[in-house]
Design a protein around this motif. Sequence first.
Motif, PDB file in Angstrom:
ATOM      1  N   ARG A 185       9.158  73.273 -91.597  1.00  0.00           N
ATOM      2  CA  ARG A 185       9.292  73.479 -90.697  1.00  0.00           C
ATOM      3  C   ARG A 185       9.096  74.272 -89.164  1.00  0.00           C
ATOM      4  NH1 ARG A 185      15.343  74.424 -91.540  1.00  0.00           N
ATOM      5  NH2 ARG A 185      14.890  76.402 -92.956  1.00  0.00           N
TER       6      ARG A 185
ATOM      7  N   GLU B 273       5.349  76.325 -94.926  1.00  0.00           N
ATOM      8  CA  GLU B 273       6.544  75.949 -94.526  1.00  0.00           C
ATOM      9  C   GLU B 273       6.875  74.865 -93.858  1.00  0.00           C
ATOM     10  OE1 GLU B 273       9.902  76.528 -95.011  1.00  0.00           O
ATOM     11  OE2 GLU B 273      10.271  75.198 -93.462  1.00  0.00           O
TER      12      GLU B 273
ATOM     13  N   THR C  76      15.852  86.854-100.705  1.00  0.00           N
ATOM     14  CA  THR C  76      15.474  85.322 -99.788  1.00  0.00           C
ATOM     15  C   THR C  76      16.876  84.895 -99.197  1.00  0.00           C
ATOM     16  OG1 THR C  76      15.785  83.347-101.457  1.00  0.00           O
ATOM     17  CG2 THR C  76      14.121  84.647-102.178  1.00  0.00           C
TER      18      THR C  76
ATOM     19  N   ASN D 193       3.414  71.402 -95.625  1.00  0.00           N
ATOM     20  CA  ASN D 193       3.758  69.842 -95.793  1.00  0.00           C
ATOM     21  C   ASN D 193       2.709  70.277 -97.155  1.00  0.00           C
ATOM     22  OD1 ASN D 193       4.556  68.991 -97.682  1.00  0.00           O
ATOM     23  ND2 ASN D 193       4.268  66.892 -96.233  1.00  0.00           N
TER      24      ASN D 193
HETATM   25  N1  SAM Z   1      12.641  79.356-100.070  1.00  0.00           N
HETATM   26  C1  SAM Z   1      14.528  80.316 -99.461  1.00  0.00           C
HETATM   27  C2  SAM Z   1      14.830  81.002 -99.804  1.00  0.00           C
HETATM   28  O1  SAM Z   1      14.808  80.779-100.315  1.00  0.00           O
HETATM   29  O2  SAM Z   1      15.535  81.156 -98.572  1.00  0.00           O
HETATM   30  C3  SAM Z   1      13.887  79.049 -98.216  1.00  0.00           C
HETATM   31  C4  SAM Z   1      15.110  78.211 -99.117  1.00  0.00           C
HETATM   32  S1  SAM Z   1      15.269  76.336 -98.364  1.00  0.00           S
HETATM   33  C5  SAM Z   1      16.644  75.338 -98.355  1.00  0.00           C
HETATM   34  C6  SAM Z   1      14.197  75.241 -98.492  1.00  0.00           C
HETATM   35  C7  SAM Z   1      12.714  75.442 -97.776  1.00  0.00           C
HETATM   36  O3  SAM Z   1      12.025  74.666 -97.757  1.00  0.00           O
HETATM   37  C8  SAM Z   1      13.105  75.069 -96.387  1.00  0.00           C
HETATM   38  O4  SAM Z   1      12.828  76.024 -94.935  1.00  0.00           O
HETATM   39  C9  SAM Z   1      12.320  73.176 -95.784  1.00  0.00           C
HETATM   40  O5  SAM Z   1      11.701  73.468 -94.499  1.00  0.00           O
HETATM   41  C10 SAM Z   1      10.797  73.898 -96.685  1.00  0.00           C
HETATM   42  N2  SAM Z   1      10.375  72.554 -97.126  1.00  0.00           N
HETATM   43  C11 SAM Z   1      10.587  71.175 -97.987  1.00  0.00           C
HETATM   44  N3  SAM Z   1      10.501  70.450 -98.117  1.00  0.00           N
HETATM   45  C12 SAM Z   1       8.798  71.233 -98.072  1.00  0.00           C
HETATM   46  C13 SAM Z   1       7.490  70.387 -97.940  1.00  0.00           C
HETATM   47  N4  SAM Z   1       7.273  69.673 -98.655  1.00  0.00           N
HETATM   48  N5  SAM Z   1       6.423  71.419 -98.274  1.00  0.00           N
HETATM   49  C14 SAM Z   1       6.847  72.863 -96.987  1.00  0.00           C
HETATM   50  N6  SAM Z   1       7.590  73.326 -97.219  1.00  0.00           N
HETATM   51  C15 SAM Z   1       8.650  72.404 -97.262  1.00  0.00           C
END
Ligand code: SAM
Length: 249
Positions: free
Chosen positions: A77, A75, A222, A118
């Motif tokens: 964040r 993740e 999720t 990331n």
């Molecule tokens: N998968 C979870 C769910 O279904 O509840 C979270 C969905 S949320 C809309 C998208 C998540 O992807 C966010 O928590 C965001 O911080 C993370 N994210 C976005 N780009 C990312 C990256 N390059 N690497 C890791 N995490 C990332």
Amino acid sequence: SDHMLEYPRSPAEMDWSTHYPAFIGDAAVTSTETASSGIAARHPEVEVADIGCGFGGLLMALSPLIPQTLILGMELRMQVTQYVINKIVALRSQHHDKETSIPGTPTPYQNISALRSNTMKFLPNYFHKGQLSKIFLCFPDPHFKQRKHKARIASAQLNAEYAYVTRPGGMVYTITDVEELSQWMTKHFVGEEAGDAKELWERVSQEELDADPCVKIMSEETEESKKVTRNGGNKHIAVFRRKSNPDWP
Ligand code: SAM
């Protein structure tokens, strides 16, 4: 921004014993004894990655389904990652005296962990070639339409990276409420935009998805899938299987 992120230079540098102490390291329940050949038995490796795991609902629901398999949430964040880590610590301690469904397996929730990363940049730094059996991309990009192409979680280049870390027969699971994003991902795994990665993936049939408990969990457990259910939205699911290509890469 990810300029403060620490990441391993190679998978061999990664110390997983702090993530999965019941499986790896001095206190591990599972055997790491030297095999009769004199070669140390390999410890278990992370096999399942939840990319952009958010608050970790998928990790916690998958954990009891495959209690001997190591699952990792990744993740971006920082605070969200810390929340997931704290939640796992709490779950482990609440269940420290309970047994899992499979005898000889560590107590519940020892097989899940999370780290900040990331994944668009550093995935092959964490996993060696063919290490993963499942990758989940659950509701990866809610702002899909406003985003620039390079910020997208599925692209020909990234899909080649997913192919590198996924073993033949392994799967990438995708789900989103944004229909255009589902089409985008499909096009980049198996369609006209896949480039060289096209040879590496095949789409999994609906019949197979209906029988796969991971699909049900991904659709219901999720945080984002619960939100979409509450709002009466659609869920578009597409799953891709890694073909075996002895010549690649
Ligand atoms: N998968 C979870 C769910 O279904 O509840 C979270 C969905 S949320 C809309 C998208 C998540 O992807 C966010 O928590 C965001 O911080 C993370 N994210 C976005 N780009 C990312 C990256 N390059 N690497 C890791 N995490 C990332």
